[in-house]
Design an enzyme around this catalytic site. Structure first.
Site, PDB file in Angstrom:
ATOM      1  N   ARG A 240       0.852  -1.187   0.000  1.00  0.00           N
ATOM      2  CA  ARG A 240       0.000   0.000   0.000  1.00  0.00           C
ATOM      3  C   ARG A 240       0.882   1.230   0.000  1.00  0.00           C
ATOM      4  O   ARG A 240       1.974   1.216   0.600  1.00  0.00           O
ATOM      5  CB  ARG A 240      -0.860   0.055   1.273  1.00  0.00           C
ATOM      6  CG  ARG A 240      -2.138  -0.733   1.220  1.00  0.00           C
ATOM      7  CD  ARG A 240      -3.168  -0.132   0.267  1.00  0.00           C
ATOM      8  NE  ARG A 240      -4.407  -0.895   0.207  1.00  0.00           N
ATOM      9  CZ  ARG A 240      -4.641  -1.921  -0.602  1.00  0.00           C
ATOM     10  NH1 ARG A 240      -3.717  -2.340  -1.453  1.00  0.00           N
ATOM     11  NH2 ARG A 240      -5.812  -2.535  -0.592  1.00  0.00           N
ATOM     12  N   GLU A 269      -2.163   7.953  -4.011  1.00  0.00           N
ATOM     13  CA  GLU A 269      -2.462   7.566  -5.397  1.00  0.00           C
ATOM     14  C   GLU A 269      -3.921   7.880  -5.747  1.00  0.00           C
ATOM     15  O   GLU A 269      -4.769   7.882  -4.845  1.00  0.00           O
ATOM     16  CB  GLU A 269      -2.149   6.066  -5.602  1.00  0.00           C
ATOM     17  CG  GLU A 269      -3.027   5.134  -4.800  1.00  0.00           C
ATOM     18  CD  GLU A 269      -2.590   3.669  -4.929  1.00  0.00           C
ATOM     19  OE1 GLU A 269      -1.406   3.357  -4.765  1.00  0.00           O
ATOM     20  OE2 GLU A 269      -3.491   2.844  -5.184  1.00  0.00           O
ATOM     21  N   HIS A 287      -0.920   0.412  -9.598  1.00  0.00           N
ATOM     22  CA  HIS A 287      -1.681  -0.461  -8.685  1.00  0.00           C
ATOM     23  C   HIS A 287      -2.370  -1.600  -9.449  1.00  0.00           C
ATOM     24  O   HIS A 287      -3.605  -1.716  -9.435  1.00  0.00           O
ATOM     25  CB  HIS A 287      -2.703   0.369  -7.891  1.00  0.00           C
ATOM     26  CG  HIS A 287      -3.129  -0.290  -6.607  1.00  0.00           C
ATOM     27  ND1 HIS A 287      -3.419   0.396  -5.458  1.00  0.00           N
ATOM     28  CD2 HIS A 287      -3.323  -1.600  -6.288  1.00  0.00           C
ATOM     29  CE1 HIS A 287      -3.780  -0.449  -4.501  1.00  0.00           C
ATOM     30  NE2 HIS A 287      -3.723  -1.669  -4.982  1.00  0.00           N
TER      31      HIS A 287
HETATM   32  C1  DGY Z   1      -6.032  -5.475  -2.924  1.00  0.00           C
HETATM   33  O1  DGY Z   1      -6.754  -6.423  -3.208  1.00  0.00           O
HETATM   34  O2  DGY Z   1      -5.934  -5.035  -1.788  1.00  0.00           O
HETATM   35  C2  DGY Z   1      -5.251  -4.882  -4.039  1.00  0.00           C
HETATM   36  O3  DGY Z   1      -4.441  -3.864  -3.619  1.00  0.00           O
HETATM   37  C3  DGY Z   1      -6.188  -4.414  -5.138  1.00  0.00           C
HETATM   38  O4  DGY Z   1      -6.858  -3.297  -4.718  1.00  0.00           O
END
Ligand code: DGY
Length: 326
Positions: A240, A269, A287
């Site tokens: 993240r 982001e 992402h």
């Molecule tokens: C998640 O599944 O957490 C990925 O980052 C996709 O958003």
């Protein structure tokens, strides 16, 4: 009996809307408009369920303002957009999409690691810019992945998938750090050894971040941590934004205090820190770690099945706060 009303906050596969429409009155956002917080709150009025994708903040104010809301189903394994204690107090169930994306995300972690260590995108930009006029012995020479030491910070399902790929596919020595140590059998299956965070930073040739975001993991990698890494090391973040201090990372990359980074997630982001856009030794992706068609479909169907499972049958598949069900 009228069907319960739900909101699908972002565009999703049409087949998933069709599936939901068999059970619910669905208000959707197939135009994928960017809704303000106020618009989201207005659209949630009278809705029993919401299908979200991780960008929508579900907090105490929201659940207070939407008293009919019973479930929010995130189409993501991460759920740092949920204030889970606030949801639990308001008896709003949260669900996520674990397992279905583990291997795909681990594949991408490895892809980003390879691209970063072997300077794939930097060299492609050079070629596309018409700068390739002759071969030379050190042109885009990067670092080896096979046989190197792979460090993993955060050893959940995805971290373990990356460890298995490194240990068994690339003959890497794998070290990890996690809040809690894995049992011996899981460590053996992953070919991974537990070390302190300091040792992890010190030993890793390639460090992959796969830990969940929380207040405790905010800037888990900042200037002080980057200073402990090898100058030849690469850093990969598929976890993240906010886990890495992006400004400190851009500076470390510019000053070659680490060799390179691969980032799929960013603080704030879809905005990207402008300094990261100007350093050459970073691979940047928007992402997409779980973005294969089969996996995104599996995630979307699991989120839909959580809504159907809970609102129609009283049984969600992957609840995050099952105490709400008691
Ligand atoms: C998640 O599944 O957490 C990925 O980052 C996709 O958003």
């Amino acid at each position: 009996m009228p069907k319960p009303a739900i909101l699908v906050a972002r565009a999703v596969f049409p087949e998933v809307i069709d599936k939901l429409a068999q059970h619910f009155e669905v208000e959707h956002n197939q135009a994928d408009e960017a809704w303000s917080r106020e618009q989201l709150l207005a659209k949630l009025q009278g809705k029993a369920g919401a299908f979200t994708t991780g960008g929508e903040r579900i907090d105490a104010d929201l659940v207070r303002a939407c008293p009919q809301l019973k479930i929010v189903a995130n189409m993501a394994v991460g759920f740092n957009n949920f204030d889970l204690p606030a949801m639990t107090s308001a008896k709003v169930l949260g669900t996520n999409t674990p397992d279905v994306l583990t291997e795909t995300t681990a594949d991408f972690g490895f892809a980003l690691l390879m691209a970063t260590a072997r300077r794939v995108t930097e060299s492609e930009h050079y070629l596309r810019a018409g700068k390739w006029t002759k071969w030379s012995f050190d042109m885009f020479a990067g670092s080896d992945v096979h046989g190197a030491t792979l460090g993993i910070l955060g050893m959940g399902r995805i971290g373990q998938g990356i460890a298995r790929r490194g240990a068994h596919g690339f003959g890497m020595r794998v070290v990890y750090h996690n809040r809690s140590r894995l049992d011996a059998a899981t460590e053996a299956a992953c070919g991974a050894s537990y070390v302190s965070k300091e040792e992890l930073l010190r030993q890793a040739d390639h460090l992959v971040l796969v830990l969940p975001y929380s207040a405790a993991s905010h800037h888990a990698i900042g200037a002080a941590e980057l200073a402990q890494m090898k100058p030849t090391a690469t850093l990969v973040n598929i976890a993240r934004g906010g886990i890495v201090d992006d400004a400190a990372l851009a500076q470390a990359l510019r000053e070659r205090r680490i060799a390179a980074a691969g980032l799929d997630v960013f603080e704030g982001e879809p905005k990207v820190h402008p300094d990261l856009l100007t350093v050459p030794n970073v691979v940047l992706t928007p992402h997409i770690a779980s973005a294969t068609v089969p996996t995104r479909k599996a995630m979307a169907h699991l989120a839909a099945d959580n809504l159907i499972g809970f609102l129609v049958h009283g049984k969600p598949l992957t609840p995050l706060n099952p105490e709400v069900l008691a």
